[in-house]
Design an enzyme around this catalytic site. Sequence first.
Site, mmCIF file in Angstrom:
data_model
loop_
_atom_site.group_PDB
_atom_site.id
_atom_site.type_symbol
_atom_site.label_atom_id
_atom_site.label_comp_id
_atom_site.label_asym_id
_atom_site.label_seq_id
_atom_site.Cartn_x
_atom_site.Cartn_y
_atom_site.Cartn_z
ATOM 1 N N ALA A 1 -1.362 5.003 3.642
ATOM 2 C CA ALA A 1 -1.536 6.453 3.474
ATOM 3 C C ALA A 1 -2.310 6.813 2.204
ATOM 4 C CB ALA A 1 -0.168 7.128 3.472
ATOM 5 N N ARG B 1 7.642 -0.958 12.506
ATOM 6 C CA ARG B 1 7.093 0.374 12.273
ATOM 7 C C ARG B 1 6.117 0.760 13.386
ATOM 8 N NH1 ARG B 1 2.315 1.835 7.971
ATOM 9 N NH2 ARG B 1 2.399 4.076 8.292
ATOM 10 N N HIS C 1 -8.036 -1.318 8.274
ATOM 11 C CA HIS C 1 -6.935 -0.568 8.886
ATOM 12 C C HIS C 1 -6.600 -1.203 10.219
ATOM 13 C CE1 HIS C 1 -7.239 2.574 5.907
ATOM 14 N NE2 HIS C 1 -8.549 2.518 6.063
ATOM 15 N N TYR D 1 0.771 0.172 15.423
ATOM 16 C CA TYR D 1 0.422 -0.892 14.468
ATOM 17 C C TYR D 1 0.650 -2.308 14.994
ATOM 18 C CZ TYR D 1 0.273 3.065 11.282
ATOM 19 O OH TYR D 1 -0.055 4.253 10.689
ATOM 20 N N ARG E 1 -7.201 9.171 15.325
ATOM 21 C CA ARG E 1 -5.860 9.696 15.062
ATOM 22 C C ARG E 1 -5.939 11.102 14.466
ATOM 23 N NH1 ARG E 1 -2.404 5.344 12.150
ATOM 24 N NH2 ARG E 1 -0.792 6.818 12.806
ATOM 25 N N PRO F 1 1.496 1.278 1.088
ATOM 26 C CA PRO F 1 2.835 1.743 1.452
ATOM 27 C C PRO F 1 3.159 1.622 2.938
ATOM 28 C CG PRO F 1 1.392 3.591 0.927
ATOM 29 C CD PRO F 1 0.671 2.341 0.512
ATOM 30 N N ASN F 2 4.407 1.300 3.187
ATOM 31 C CA ASN F 2 5.001 1.198 4.532
ATOM 32 C C ASN F 2 4.564 -0.037 5.318
ATOM 33 O OD1 ASN F 2 6.523 3.716 4.423
ATOM 34 N ND2 ASN F 2 4.521 4.721 4.493
ATOM 35 N N ASN G 1 -5.811 -2.652 2.521
ATOM 36 C CA ASN G 1 -5.315 -1.655 3.463
ATOM 37 C C ASN G 1 -4.424 -0.754 2.617
ATOM 38 O OD1 ASN G 1 -4.190 -0.032 5.351
ATOM 39 N ND2 ASN G 1 -3.489 -1.675 6.716
ATOM 40 N N GLU H 1 -12.382 -2.442 3.052
ATOM 41 C CA GLU H 1 -11.255 -1.597 3.462
ATOM 42 C C GLU H 1 -10.902 -1.932 4.909
ATOM 43 O OE1 GLU H 1 -12.293 2.545 3.239
ATOM 44 O OE2 GLU H 1 -10.519 3.179 4.365
ATOM 45 N N ARG I 1 -6.255 11.748 8.781
ATOM 46 C CA ARG I 1 -6.560 10.318 8.577
ATOM 47 C C ARG I 1 -8.061 10.031 8.652
ATOM 48 N NH1 ARG I 1 -1.382 7.868 8.978
ATOM 49 N NH2 ARG I 1 -0.084 9.110 10.363
#
Length: 150
Positions: free
Chosen positions: A79, A20, A102, A25, A109, A12-13, A76, A100, A113
Amino acid sequence: MLPLSVLVLHGPNLNLLGQREPGIYGSSTLEEINRLLKAESLKLEAKVTSLQSNHEGVLLDAIHGSLGQHQGIIINAGAYTHTSVALRDGIAAVSLPTVEVHLSNIYRRENFRHHSYIAPVVVGQISGFGVQSYVLGLQALVHHLRKDEV
Ligand code: DQA
């Protein structure tokens, strides 16, 4: 011999990358990341198929659908990394080697998270290298699948 096929899942996002929170990012768009991965896959003599979704079930269906179609997964989960038992169970269920990734270093952070539901069921995690996290993740997965020693 068929080239190794890798499914790249963006959660998502991540469709909003570029606009964003660029301070966190970066400024690359998802399309640019997918193009970078395509170029890297050619160098590695592998094949990538990318999918982005804002919906947990769509990502889960793609994980299930990867059986017999792909040899490994780069994810990735955005959230959902921090919330989704379903994605974790799906990865464990198909039992395909998964990496995985990111863009940001999730451990630098907010506390929420710091926990990844996915981390215990993947080969490894790459976090904090911006778009290079994906490239490193793809390299690591292909090397893992080919059991390269160095
Ligand atoms: C992210 C980190 C997550 O915490 C966040 O929810 C994202 C992106 C990253 O790539 O840094 O959406 O997965």
